[in-house]
Motif scaffolding. Structure first.
Motif, PDB file in Angstrom:
ATOM      1  N   MET A 230     -19.515  23.098   3.809  1.00 32.35           N
ATOM      2  CA  MET A 230     -18.570  22.004   3.598  1.00 32.35           C
ATOM      3  C   MET A 230     -17.719  21.774   4.851  1.00 32.35           C
ATOM      4  SD  MET A 230     -19.446  20.888   0.930  1.00 32.35           S
ATOM      5  CE  MET A 230     -20.700  21.495  -0.166  1.00 32.35           C
TER       6      MET A 230
ATOM      7  N   LYS B 100     -27.386  31.117  -0.437  1.00 34.47           N
ATOM      8  CA  LYS B 100     -28.825  30.984  -0.209  1.00 34.47           C
ATOM      9  C   LYS B 100     -29.104  30.110   1.012  1.00 34.47           C
ATOM     10  CE  LYS B 100     -32.821  31.927  -2.288  1.00 34.47           C
ATOM     11  NZ  LYS B 100     -33.213  33.246  -2.728  1.00 34.47           N
ATOM     12  N   ARG B 101     -28.244  29.116   1.194  1.00 37.29           N
ATOM     13  CA  ARG B 101     -28.503  28.176   2.286  1.00 37.29           C
ATOM     14  C   ARG B 101     -28.499  28.887   3.631  1.00 37.29           C
ATOM     15  NH1 ARG B 101     -26.283  22.400   4.305  1.00 37.29           N
ATOM     16  NH2 ARG B 101     -26.261  22.974   6.484  1.00 37.29           N
TER      17      ARG B 101
ATOM     18  N   ASN C 103     -16.954  14.191  12.322  1.00 36.38           N
ATOM     19  CA  ASN C 103     -18.204  13.614  11.851  1.00 36.38           C
ATOM     20  C   ASN C 103     -19.161  14.645  11.284  1.00 36.38           C
ATOM     21  OD1 ASN C 103     -17.815  10.940  12.060  1.00 36.38           O
ATOM     22  ND2 ASN C 103     -18.688  10.730  14.110  1.00 36.38           N
TER      23      ASN C 103
ATOM     24  N   VAL D 261     -19.730  15.642  15.909  1.00 35.12           N
ATOM     25  CA  VAL D 261     -20.304  16.241  14.691  1.00 35.12           C
ATOM     26  C   VAL D 261     -19.759  17.648  14.438  1.00 35.12           C
ATOM     27  CG1 VAL D 261     -22.409  14.915  14.561  1.00 35.12           C
ATOM     28  CG2 VAL D 261     -22.331  16.928  16.004  1.00 35.12           C
TER      29      VAL D 261
ATOM     30  N   PRO E 163     -21.380  37.158  -1.911  1.00 39.59           N
ATOM     31  CA  PRO E 163     -22.745  37.245  -1.385  1.00 39.59           C
ATOM     32  C   PRO E 163     -23.043  36.047  -0.487  1.00 39.59           C
ATOM     33  CG  PRO E 163     -22.750  36.622  -3.701  1.00 39.59           C
ATOM     34  CD  PRO E 163     -21.350  37.003  -3.366  1.00 39.59           C
ATOM     35  N   LEU E 164     -23.948  36.268   0.438  1.00 44.94           N
ATOM     36  CA  LEU E 164     -24.299  35.217   1.389  1.00 44.94           C
ATOM     37  C   LEU E 164     -24.978  34.066   0.640  1.00 44.94           C
ATOM     38  CD1 LEU E 164     -23.860  35.327   4.404  1.00 44.94           C
ATOM     39  CD2 LEU E 164     -26.278  35.863   4.637  1.00 44.94           C
TER      40      LEU E 164
ATOM     41  N   SER F  15     -21.233  16.639   8.680  1.00 44.49           N
ATOM     42  CA  SER F  15     -21.760  16.332   7.354  1.00 44.49           C
ATOM     43  C   SER F  15     -22.488  17.564   6.849  1.00 44.49           C
ATOM     44  CB  SER F  15     -22.740  15.157   7.460  1.00 44.49           C
ATOM     45  OG  SER F  15     -23.714  15.283   6.469  1.00 44.49           O
ATOM     46  N   PRO F  16     -22.338  17.896   5.561  1.00 48.16           N
ATOM     47  CA  PRO F  16     -23.000  19.098   5.059  1.00 48.16           C
ATOM     48  C   PRO F  16     -24.510  19.013   5.116  1.00 48.16           C
ATOM     49  CG  PRO F  16     -21.918  17.900   3.294  1.00 48.16           C
ATOM     50  CD  PRO F  16     -21.491  17.251   4.554  1.00 48.16           C
ATOM     51  N   ALA F  17     -25.036  17.802   5.345  1.00 51.60           N
ATOM     52  CA  ALA F  17     -26.494  17.712   5.456  1.00 51.60           C
ATOM     53  C   ALA F  17     -26.973  18.174   6.825  1.00 51.60           C
ATOM     54  CB  ALA F  17     -26.947  16.282   5.204  1.00 51.60           C
ATOM     55  N   LEU F  18     -26.046  18.380   7.759  1.00 51.26           N
ATOM     56  CA  LEU F  18     -26.435  18.907   9.074  1.00 51.26           C
ATOM     57  C   LEU F  18     -26.640  20.411   8.966  1.00 51.26           C
ATOM     58  CD1 LEU F  18     -23.904  16.943  11.257  1.00 51.26           C
ATOM     59  CD2 LEU F  18     -26.352  16.573  11.144  1.00 51.26           C
ATOM     60  N   GLN F  19     -27.414  20.959   9.907  1.00 52.72           N
ATOM     61  CA  GLN F  19     -27.703  22.394   9.862  1.00 52.72           C
ATOM     62  C   GLN F  19     -27.432  23.011  11.217  1.00 52.72           C
ATOM     63  OE1 GLN F  19     -31.744  23.182   8.366  1.00 52.72           O
ATOM     64  NE2 GLN F  19     -31.865  20.977   8.104  1.00 52.72           N
TER      65      GLN F  19
ATOM     66  N   LYS G 122     -31.573  30.929   4.063  1.00 50.78           N
ATOM     67  CA  LYS G 122     -32.739  30.085   4.344  1.00 50.78           C
ATOM     68  C   LYS G 122     -32.717  29.562   5.763  1.00 50.78           C
ATOM     69  CE  LYS G 122     -34.334  28.415   0.009  1.00 50.78           C
ATOM     70  NZ  LYS G 122     -34.368  27.311  -0.919  1.00 50.78           N
TER      71      LYS G 122
END
Lengths: 600, 153
Positions: free
Chosen positions: B65, B7-8, B95, B91, B4-5, B97-101, B11
């Motif tokens: 990840m 949640k992130r 560079n 990036v 399944p997809l 980072s999983p905090a990037l979107q 969102k």
């Protein structure tokens, strides 16, 4: 007690024993409970000793029963965990809106088991940060760069965040994960696993019947074993009673479900069309939505709205216009493409012309080769061999193509001459390389920068035709070329055939002559050998035939002379044959090279 | 059967649609929610101003990840973007980072259009043209021309 469902009775007993099922994860609770039961038993046993022998037996029985109930509860809980796998808390549907600050930057969900990095104070879920750092594993524990600020950090043993963050995130209200099956419960996130394991009526548990090992929804458990075959009254499909309700709600095509909006009973199989097309209570957008009307109304009142809405009235016209516009845009794209192709062809022709113009000698040579183009040329610039411009007169107009590197020749211009205009004054004086003489008649000249990649504006009608004219000339030249090459090929074939025939005849003659020569040489040979024999025979009677001797030697000498002559003739014949052969080889070679050229 | 997809991704997609970044739009394909069609406007004041560049974006299975894969579909004259549309951006590689979107990455790409980096080139020829002081006006002119030719609305 017998009427109540087993799970509730066991719960009652366990809470009597001081067991609190909430606020702890289920596994650890189970272990704790088992470990704590023996001291309880011992305490009650010692109390029973004091009370006396008769009550001791009752107490023991009570205690044994309590233990059995507890064990039953624990085992049923463990079984229900097998039936209801652990919930993925990240996939839950959160009822309360939560702050962005409560969200893990990695999974974008409210923190789950949050940790804080001591180096930079950023918080993440423990699983998220471990997964992020999985590639940079070190034996000293997880470490890496903080995903938010790239500070080198590590996960120490005291990295858990303060309790308040855990409590805030665990207190967020979520919908029960069985909400799709019908559970309406909204519970705190920290308790949702216990809700499913213990309370949720739509979670599975084992069937209460002793000899049945199938599972059943918890809410149906009190009704006894439902695992017997029934058939659906609507669609006649046979199934077990336990799954009948789900079948009715979701699958059965012949069962009527009541629409929540219009209260009408609709067949399951017609549900899609009902909600999309017929349901009068469903809210639909105005038909003029694409053109700017944002109002929505119930389907039953859509007509009322459409009568008052300007957008809805204009919609058919606007749609038609939109469609036409799209069509025209597509057509325009095609036209642009065509124009590009034509431009490319025009430029190619132009470059061909201007390269030929570089060298005046070559222009002279071109005249013979391109009769169409230079049919009626007026060449100027014979002074000093410097050609300023090539003028081609056509029926519509005449124009000049300057070479692309026209910077050194400023007189690059397009001369436009109407048919019937007097040419001689325009061309009589040789144009000197330099600024255009001022006495040139202005109406007939027009500056036009041919080096520009873009064609002249299409509005000036006559300038479209030169392009067409050039293209047609190009085409006719191409035709001419192909005709010429075909004729050439034909001619070549005929010639080679002729040569071959001629060759054949010559060779026959040569072989005939060679045969004749061979016959002659045989005769001569025979004559000489006869002569020799006669000489040998007459060796003894030479004296006797003294007078005949000189005449015999004369004959031999003559024979030798004839032989020499014949051999010379034969060698000459051979030489002729060689020459013919060589000639044939040459024609062959020429044929080959001709073929090669046509292939190229 | 596919997982399944996460949640992130759901969102992020929702947020991209509900509050889009100005000058950037990204919409997932109907048949594959991990594949996005992206439109990025050339930043104002740069030689890509007025152009609308289309990109494709794919979220691999182990996103977040590992970085999303992004490629320009529109031709562009840029020292850090090659002929196939691949982008040289830190990036998107080491560079990450999983905090990037998705939105932050697309903003980075828009910023890269505004500030080309010829010192870390992917397209050598363009970078050479860009770096040589006397050729730079020429390079910028070419970039404008390409934007006009290929990145028109």
């Amino acid at each position: 007690m017998s009427g109540s469902p087993p799970w509730s009775s066991s719960r009652w007993h366990s809470s009597q024993a001081g067991f609190v099922p909430h606020h702890a994860t289920s596994n650890s609770t189970g272990r704790l409970e088992v470990a704590s039961s023996p001291p309880d038993v011992q305490r009650s046993l010692s109390a029973a000793n004091i009370a006396g022998h008769s009550s001791l037996r009752g107490m023991r029985r009570l205690e044994a029963r309590r233990q059995m109930e507890e064990a039953n509860f624990l085992s049923s809980k463990a079984r229900s965990q097998n039936l209801n796998p652990p919930i993925d808390l990240r996939m839950l549907d959160y009822v309360t809106a939560y702050d962005d600050n409560l969200m893990c930057p990695i999974c974008r969900c409210p923190f789950l088991d949050p940790v804080v990095l001591a180096e930079c104070d950023h918080c993440f879920c423990r699983d998220c940060i471990r997964q992020t750092w999985a590639s940079t594993y070190s034996p000293l524990g997880p470490r890496g760069d903080c995903p938010s600020c790239r500070t080198p950090a590590k996960l120490g043993p005291r990295s858990a965040t303060s309790k308040i963050l855990v409590n805030i995130t665990d207190d967020l209200l979520v919908r029960c994960p069985k909400s799709e099956d019908g559970c309406k419960a909204q519970v705190k996130r920290g308790e949702v696993q216990d809700h499913v394991n213990i309370y949720c009526g739509y979670a599975y548990m084992e069937c209460t019947a002793d000899d049945c090992e199938l599972h059943v929804l918890r809410k149906d458990a009190a009704e006894g074993c439902l695992h017997f075959g029934v058939s659906c009254l609507d669609c006649r499909q046979s199934m077990q009673k336990a799954s009948l309700e789900t079948h009715w709600r979701v699958q059965c095509p012949d069962r009527k479900v009541s629409c929540e909006l219009c209260k009408e009973a609709v067949f399951n199989r017609e549900w899609d069309t009902h909600s999309r097309e017929t349901c009068p209570a469903i809210s639909i957008p105005c038909p003029g939505k694409v053109f700017g009307c944002n109002s929505r109304s119930k389907r039953s009142q859509a007509d009322v709205h459409a009568k008052s809405c300007t957008f809805a009235k204009l919609t058919p016209m606007l749609t038609a216009m939109q469609q036409r516009m799209d069509e025209q845009e597509a057509a325009q794209k095609v036209m642009v493409r065509k124009l590009e192709v034509l431009e490319g062809g025009f430029q190619a022709v132009q470059t061909i012309l201007s390269t030929k113009q570089e060298d005046p000698d070559q222009v002279g040579a071109d005249e013979s080769r391109i009769p169409l183009l230079t049919g009626r040329p007026h060449q100027r610039g014979d002074s000093g061999g410097m050609l300023d411009a090539m003028v081609v007169e056509t029926d519509v107009g005449a124009f000049v193509f300057p070479p692309p590197s026209s910077s050194s020749r400023p007189s690059s211009e397009l001369v436009h001459v109407r048919a019937g205009a007097s040419l001689p004054p325009l061309y009589s004086a040789p144009m000197a390389p330099g600024p255009r003489p001022a006495d040139l008649p202005e109406p007939f000249t027009m500056d036009f920068d041919m080096a520009s990649p873009f064609p002249p504006p299409a509005a000036n009608g006559p300038y479209i035709s030169p392009l067409h004219h050039l293209l047609s000339m190009h085409e006719s030249l191409r035709d001419e070329m192909s005709r010429m090459s075909a004729a050439l090929q034909e001619l070549d074939g005929r010639q080679s055939m002729q040569a071959l025939n001629e060759n054949l005849r010559t060779r026959e003659e040569i072989s005939y002559m060679a045969a004749q020569v061979a016959g002659l040489s045989r005769q001569v040979h025979w004559l000489t050998s006869a002569q020799l024999q006669r000489q040998q025979h007459g060796g003894a009677g030479r004296q006797a035939a003294g007078a005949a001797g000189p005449s015999g030697s004369d004959i031999a000498g003559a024979g030798a002379g004839v032989e020499a002559a014949v051999s010379t003739a034969a060698s000459a014949l051979r030489g002729a044959a060689r020459i013919v052969n060589a000639g044939q080889g040459m024609t062959m070679r020429r044929g080959l090279s001709e073929e090669g050229r046509t292939k190229l | 059967m596919t997982a399944p997809l996460p949640k992130r991704i759901i969102k992020e997609t929702e947020r991209l649609q509900s509050e889009p970044v100005p000058g950037i739009s990204a919409s997932p394909h109907d048949d594959n929610a991990r594949y996005f069609d992206v439109m990025v406007e050339g930043p104002g004041g740069s030689c890509y101003e007025g152009g609308v560049f289309s990109l494709e974006l794919f979220l691999p299975d182990d996103y977040p990840m590992c970085p999303p894969r992004i490629r320009f579909l529109t031709r562009i004259y840029h020292p850090n973007i090659d002929r196939l549309g691949r982008i040289c951006l830190d990036v998107l590689k080491n560079n990450w980072s999983p905090a990037l979107q998705i939105r932050t990455i697309l903003l980075s790409i828009q910023a890269l259009l505004g500030a080309p980096n010829p010192d870390d080139p992917l397209n050598e020829a363009v970078a050479k043209q860009w770096k040589a002081r006397e050729n730079q006006p020429e390079a910028i002119k070419t970039a404008r021309e390409w934007t006009r030719l290929y990145a028109n609305k």
